[in-house]
Design an enzyme around this catalytic site. Structure first.
Site, short mmCIF file in Angstrom:
data_model
loop_
_atom_site.label_atom_id
_atom_site.label_comp_id
_atom_site.label_asym_id
_atom_site.label_seq_id
_atom_site.Cartn_x
_atom_site.Cartn_y
_atom_site.Cartn_z
N ARG A 115 0.82 -1.29 0.00
CA ARG A 115 -0.10 0.14 0.09
C ARG A 115 1.00 1.18 -0.05
NH1 ARG A 115 -5.73 -0.40 3.38
NH2 ARG A 115 -6.74 -1.54 1.72
N TYR B 248 -3.45 -2.43 6.92
CA TYR B 248 -4.43 -3.12 7.27
C TYR B 248 -4.84 -3.19 8.49
CZ TYR B 248 -4.01 -4.59 2.31
OH TYR B 248 -3.91 -4.73 0.71
N SER C 23 -8.60 -2.60 -3.62
CA SER C 23 -9.52 -1.74 -3.25
C SER C 23 -10.44 -1.13 -4.20
CB SER C 23 -8.51 -0.23 -3.35
OG SER C 23 -7.60 -0.26 -2.16
N ASP D 38 -4.20 -1.27 -7.49
CA ASP D 38 -4.48 -1.70 -6.23
C ASP D 38 -5.91 -2.29 -6.64
OD1 ASP D 38 -5.35 -2.42 -3.75
OD2 ASP D 38 -5.10 -0.42 -2.83
N GLN E 36 -1.19 2.74 -6.17
CA GLN E 36 -2.59 2.97 -6.10
C GLN E 36 -3.33 2.64 -7.55
OE1 GLN E 36 -2.86 7.00 -4.86
NE2 GLN E 36 -2.89 6.47 -2.73
#
Length: 391
Positions: A122, A230, A133, A130, A127
């Protein structure tokens, strides 16, 4: 190089690992893209759209995978699919390595270089890749819609000539990506929303969306987040206090959305039978963690269970697949961004283990398990010794 996209064959999987849009971009990178006929049917992407984007339509999986240098998947391959991959091929997908060690060993034995997208670090640079997500975001949205379908009342407050309808009260347990989207969606529908999470940092995110935050133990929450962002599994004493706080909130709640997951571990039980008994008849509970063991006692995968006190417990597995078009589009773009790390400016495949994203997601290479979280320390050290930065 040849890249292959095949039909997903695991139960209830409607997503596809590439869309016509990403196939067009992959062809632009200099790849020969083969798409198995029907691969996109579950997500409403037909063969004609792939062909128009420059993909070659293959009659079956064996044809698509023949001599493929890169294979894109959503779910991990079935045992009968793995022999179709040539030694040295790169496999990219949601491979669930922490839950399926035997399959990772099979990838190594087959000589496949396997990348698990759920192990992405992360960090800001990752991003756009990801997948957790992007898929969790849609799962949280769909969870609220499923609850609304089963709920026998309206969500928003309504003032009519016949009287006032009170707004529904929604409790979201777990304020990660799925939980935050569930909060936002429930708020859009007009519900009064509250949420809880073990991480102290979640309070600000929850309140920014207009929901109230239920704090269980502020001191313990400070240590409830791992270095990778997390949630950490909490001890039994914290879970006991959490159950007490939530039980009090349940007496004034109509809908509960449970989203709590701990990577590589069984999902924590957030709602027990006695807690569900505190809900009024007609209430609805959605368990988004059913595939990892479930947050709700008594939930059953792919069923809607009615409790003795008239509460419906919804536990659909693979929630992103229930909104397959958007889920596929986002997932395919995630993979496209990831492939930029593996395809150099010379249009050749490279596995640069000096890159932290590549290193974190790479499971197997040259017949060995090389991921630090899976391989014995000696094997990882040996792999690191023989690896070259751009090999």
């Amino acid at each position: 190089m040849k890249l292959a996209v095949v039909k997903e064959r695991r139960a209830q999987e409607r997503r596809v690992a590439a869309t016509p849009d990403t196939v067009r971009r992959l062809v632009g990178l200099g790849l020969d893209v083969a798409v198995e006929s029907g691969a996109g049917d579950g997500a409403c992407f037909g063969d004609a759209a792939y062909a128009a984007a420059g993909g070659a339509i293959a009659a079956d999986a064996a044809t698509a995978l023949r001599d493929a240098d890169i294979v894109l998947k959503v779910q991990r391959p079935l045992p009968e699919e793995l022999p179709l991959l040539k030694p040295g091929a790169v496999l990219v997908g949601l491979l669930q390595p922490l839950q399926n060690r035997a399959e990772i060993e099979a990838y190594a034995h087959a000589g496949v270089a396997a990348f698990a997208m759920e192990l992405l670090p992360r960090i800001t640079r990752a991003q756009a890749m990801d997948v957790l997500s992007s898929q969790a975001n849609l799962a949280g949205y769909k969870a609220v819609l499923d609850a609304a379908v089963e709920f026998s009342r309206a969500f928003p407050m309504m003032m009519t000539a016949a009287g006032t309808i009170k707004a529904a009260r929604v409790l979201v347990m777990g304020a990660g990506v799925a939980g935050l989207q569930a909060i936002a969606t429930a708020r859009r529908l007009g519900a009064i929303v509250s949420a809880t999470d073990v991480r102290a940092a979640a309070k600000e995110h929850v309140e920014s969306l207009g929901a109230s935050f239920i704090t269980v133990d502020a001191a313990a929450a400070g240590a409830a987040e791992t270095e990778t962002g997390y949630a950490r599994e909490m001890d039994e004493e914290y879970q006991r206090r959490q159950r007490e706080a939530i039980t009090a909130a349940l007496r004034r709640t109509d809908i509960v959305i449970c989203t709590a997951l701990v990577p590589g571990r069984k999902a924590p039980v957030l709602l027990t039978g006695p807690m569900i008994a505190e809900l009024a008849p007609g209430s609805v509970v959605v368990d988004l963690a059913v595939e990892a063991g479930g947050n709700v006692e008594g939930s059953r995968a792919d069923e809607i269970v009615a409790t003795p006190n008239g509460v419906k417990v919804i536990a659909h597995s693979n929630m992103p697949s229930r909104i397959a078009v958007d889920a596929s589009q986002l997932y395919a773009r995630n993979l496209l961004s990831f492939l930029a790390l593996l395809i150099g400016e010379d249009k050749q495949l490279k596995i640069d283990t000096a890159d932290e994203i590549v290193r974190a997601t790479l499971l197997t290479r040259d017949g060995a398990i090389v991921n630090p979280g899976l391989a014995p320390p000696a094997a990882v050290a040996a792999a690191a010794e023989i690896a070259t930065p751009n090999s």
